[in-house]
Write an enzyme that holds these catalytic residues in place. Structure first.
Site, PDB file in Angstrom:
ATOM      1  CE  LYS A  53      60.568  47.763  91.002  1.00 12.58           C
ATOM      2  NZ  LYS A  53      59.616  48.854  90.798  1.00 12.58           N
ATOM      3  CD  GLN A  97      56.380  49.733  92.103  1.00  9.38           C
ATOM      4  OE1 GLN A  97      57.834  49.472  92.048  1.00  9.38           O
ATOM      5  NE2 GLN A  97      55.837  49.638  91.341  1.00  9.38           N
ATOM      6  CG  ASP A 120      63.167  53.590  88.702  1.00  9.21           C
ATOM      7  OD1 ASP A 120      62.586  52.221  88.116  1.00  9.21           O
ATOM      8  OD2 ASP A 120      61.932  54.029  89.538  1.00  9.21           O
TER       9      ASP A 120
END
Ligand code: NAP
Length: 282
Positions: A53, A97, A120
């Site tokens: 990322k 994460q 997200d």
């Protein structure tokens, strides 16, 4: 007819090119999109995903920050970091994460991210918007599935879509997207009896389970569109999906591969969501 393989790299590169262009336009107005990724603990797979990322952000000109916290981090410490990032105007997107260490409540952490920075798309407010057909941020893996489908010109409307797995990352948001596209949607999960009876009826089959070779060729309808969301590390270190690709490729009409599929588009859609987040002001 041989099975058509969709290149996740090609689709991801197209998205990244659009993002790059948008970043330049924003920078010309004095705004650089910023993404903060928080990683707690030292799970090797998570470290790789976060590194990917970070590199992808650099590629397209997004400012990226990685907050690395030890496995013994408390929930309160993590919430404090999120609170700080929520307040910083240079940070437009925040991603935690997953998975988190067991002692930290994942739901509480996701809910602490400001919904306008939740790139997200996992915050309940964003999930709700998605279910209502008015998404603010679409979770990245299902968003990538949609891009893959769109890249082929395949018509979703009227098709029977079967999704295997009902997680918040893949199955649930994917069902909302396909429903919005006027597919008829069936969702299967670990308690589904006779999985193959459902998968064999799928025009579009999306799999997000985390079990190598769960879906074999005899479970697929001839000509089906098969999207494999699984990422599994085998004992020899190789990465594989949930679909037994050699047998499925003999039957399916279009398919994605692992690696080379949804892992790449997932990262690209995160970049797209981060750029979109700039409009909320940071
Ligand atoms: P998860 O939260 O564990 O969810 C797995 C889902 O699969 C659950 O809904 C579970 O059902 C269902 N399931 C388990 N065994 C099954 C079976 N035998 N038959 C049918 N359904 C079954 O996992 P996740 O986070 O969604 O991840 C799934 C996979 O996707 C993993 O390999 C992960 O690494 C990968 N992934 C890839 C990306 C990407 O970038 N491409 C992103 C995220 C995750 P229940 O709900 O009944 O337990």
């Amino acid at each position: 007819m041989p099975c058509q393989i969709i290149s996740g790299k090609k689709v991801a590169d197209q998205v990244k090119d659009e993002v790059k262009k948008r970043v330049k336009e924003l920078q010309a107005c004095g705004k650089t999109p910023g993404l903060a990724v928080i990683i707690v603990g030292d799970d090797p797979a998570s470290q790789i995903y976060v590194g990917n990322k970070e590199r992808a952000c650099q590629e397209v000109g997004i400012h990226s920050e990685v907050v690395r916290m030890t496995a013994t981090t408390t929930e309160a410490q993590l919430l404090e970091v999120i609170d700080d990032l929520n307040k910083r105007t240079a940070v437009h997107g925040i991603l935690v994460q997953l998975p988190l260490p067991r002692h930290i409540n994942e739901e509480k952490v996701i809910e602490a991210i400001h919904p306008e920075k939740d790139v997200d798309g996992l915050h309940p407010a964003n999930m709700g918007q998605l279910l209502l057909g008015k998404p603010r941020f679409i979770p990245c893996t299902p968003y990538g599935c949609l891009k893959m489908i769109e890249s082929t010109g395949y018509e979703i409307e009227g098709k029977h879509a079967v999704i295997v797995g009902r997680s918040k990352l893949i199955g649930k948001p994917m069902s909302a997207l396909l429903l919005s596209g006027n597919a008829t949607v069936t969702i299967c999960h670990s308690r589904t009896k006779g999985l193959a009876e459902y998968t064999r009826k799928a025009d579009i089959l999306v799999v997000g389970v985390g079990k190598p070779n769960l879906i074999t060729g005899d479970m697929v309808k001839p000509g089906a569109f098969v999207l494999d969301g699984g990422i599994n590390r085998l004992p020899d270190g190789k990465i594989t999906g949930d679909v037994d690709f050699p047998s499925v490729a003999d039957i399916a009409g279009i398919a994605t591969t692992v690696p080379g599929g949804l892992g790449l588009t997932t990262v690209a859609m995160l970049l797209k969501n981060t750029v979109e987040a700039v409009k909320y002001g940071g």
